[in-house]
Write an enzyme that holds these catalytic residues in place. Structure first.
Site, PDB file in Angstrom:
ATOM      1  N   GLY A   2       6.862 -45.596   0.965  1.00 28.07           N
ATOM      2  CA  GLY A   2       6.540 -44.173   1.056  1.00 28.07           C
ATOM      3  C   GLY A   2       7.735 -43.246   0.950  1.00 28.07           C
ATOM      4  O   GLY A   2       7.565 -42.025   0.881  1.00 28.07           O
ATOM      5  N   ASP A  22     -10.646 -10.665  10.647  1.00 27.80           N
ATOM      6  CA  ASP A  22     -10.170 -10.643  12.031  1.00 27.80           C
ATOM      7  C   ASP A  22      -9.207  -9.479  12.200  1.00 27.80           C
ATOM      8  O   ASP A  22      -8.745  -8.878  11.227  1.00 27.80           O
ATOM      9  CB  ASP A  22      -9.497 -11.968  12.434  1.00 27.80           C
ATOM     10  CG  ASP A  22      -8.385 -12.378  11.473  1.00 27.80           C
ATOM     11  OD1 ASP A  22      -7.587 -11.507  11.094  1.00 27.80           O
ATOM     12  OD2 ASP A  22      -8.335 -13.562  11.100  1.00 27.80           O
ATOM     13  N   LYS A  29     -13.591 -11.368  15.808  1.00 28.29           N
ATOM     14  CA  LYS A  29     -14.067 -12.696  16.215  1.00 28.29           C
ATOM     15  C   LYS A  29     -13.399 -13.112  17.512  1.00 28.29           C
ATOM     16  O   LYS A  29     -12.232 -12.808  17.761  1.00 28.29           O
ATOM     17  CB  LYS A  29     -13.795 -13.731  15.118  1.00 28.29           C
ATOM     18  CG  LYS A  29     -12.329 -14.000  14.839  1.00 28.29           C
ATOM     19  CD  LYS A  29     -12.167 -15.017  13.717  1.00 28.29           C
ATOM     20  CE  LYS A  29     -10.683 -15.278  13.435  1.00 28.29           C
ATOM     21  NZ  LYS A  29     -10.489 -16.186  12.313  1.00 28.29           N
TER      22      LYS A  29
END
Length: 338
Positions: free
Chosen positions: A47, A181, A204
């Site tokens: 990896g 929001d 919210k």
């Protein structure tokens, strides 16, 4: 140091289509071929990420195009390792072009014993020798202050304004910009000013991350075509719920304009099945096949504005000029009718 007459672009694996599109636009502007520097970005069996740059970059003005989107950690490491490779190859300057800056939502301590990861990532970028950052619609504008190097933060709102004036030209008087929001009011107000529309807010109250307990509409949306404006659409739960609440409060129809389509988990399915007529996102994050095939999701290109911003940085001219419609319009010529 010797230097060629053109900026040099290099890209990781995060969003190769966008990098190639930026190179094509720069070639169009310059009248010469501006290609991507040839390199390989690979992974070992365990990896680990390995980068090798094949072209000579000594004395060059280098621009690394790499969004730190999903997988965020892999794409971030690719960016850091590419920057180190270029610095060790004697590049004159290294600029990180991050169409989407990951970890930006972790920009403050929300409770005790939590990190400010956006600041840590900024330190990592500066530590690898990156001398400038070009990005779009940071989640919080103050993240620019996390860097001790210049940060140019482009805005999607001028591009969205062009798109709105083209797609909603017959109903401009009925449009209502909506912030999903309270924290996004400044962003929504900026777009509302550009198209001369009123502004509403969906307030919210969240019990815990990923869940919305209650929503209240602040403003009269009766009979309006509502355009929800936000910077990130992740799982689309809040977005779809806000669209429902707006219709319940008398809105005629709901569309959304989102800068970064993260679109993780059930997002595409939720948007497809939602009451929203359309979701417009940019290609700052490479769209998945599911996103591309969704009937009510449309993608607006960012290559024109990023290409011009890179050229302005390279030339030492103003980047903020791209915030104005008069400057941005010609860059998107042919895409939108006047």
């Amino acid at each position: 140091m010797p230097r060629t007459s053109e900026p040099k672009l290099i890209s990781g694996n995060a969003n190769m289509p966008l990098a190639k599109a930026i190179a094509r636009r720069m070639s169009l502007h310059r009248g010469v071929n501006v290609g991507l520097v040839e390199a390989r970005v690979e992974r070992f069996n365990d990896g680990e990420i390995f980068v090798e740059v094949f072209d000579n970059v000594r004395g060059e003005d280098m621009f690394i195009i790499q969004s730190t989107s999903n997988p965020a950690n892999d794409n971030l490491m690719e960016l850091l390792i590419m920057a180190d490779a270029l610095r060790r190859s004697s590049a004159a300057r290294v600029t990180a072009v991050l169409p989407y800056f990951g970890y930006a939502r972790q920009d403050r301590r929300t409770k005790a014993r939590t990190p400010i990861t956006a600041k840590m990532v900024a330190n990592m970028l500066v530590g690898t020798g990156i001398e400038r950052v070009l990005t779009m619609d940071l989640h919080a504008a103050q993240i620019q202050g996390f860097f001790d190097i210049p940060v140019d933060n482009l805005y999607a709102s001028p591009v969205f304004a062009l798109d709105i004036k083209d797609h909603f030209k017959d109903q401009m008087s009925d449009l209502m910009i909506v912030s999903p929001d309270v924290g996004g009011v400044a962003r929504a107000r900026e777009l509302a000013k550009r198209i001369n529309s009123p502004l509403a807010i969906v307030d919210k109250r969240r019990e815990k991350p990923g869940e919305v307990a209650e929503m209240t509409v602040i403003g009269d949306v009766t009979g309006k075509t509502c355009l929800i404006v936000d910077d990130i659409c992740d799982t689309a739960g809040t977005l779809c719920k806000a669209a429902e609440v707006l219709l319940e409060n008398g809105a005629k129809e709901v569309h959304s304009y989102i800068s970064h389509g993260v679109m993780s988990g059930p997002a595409v399915e939720r948007v497809t099945n939602s009451v929203m007529k359309s979701l417009v996102i940019t290609d700052s994050i490479q769209p998945t096949p599911e996103v591309k095939n969704a009937a009510n999701i449309r993608i607006v290109p960012t290559a024109p504005v990023f290409a011009q911003a890179i050229l302005n940085i390279w030339n030492g001219t103003s980047v903020s000029s791209l915030f104005e419609a008069d400057t941005l319009g010609p860059i998107y010529d042919g895409m939108y009718t006047p």
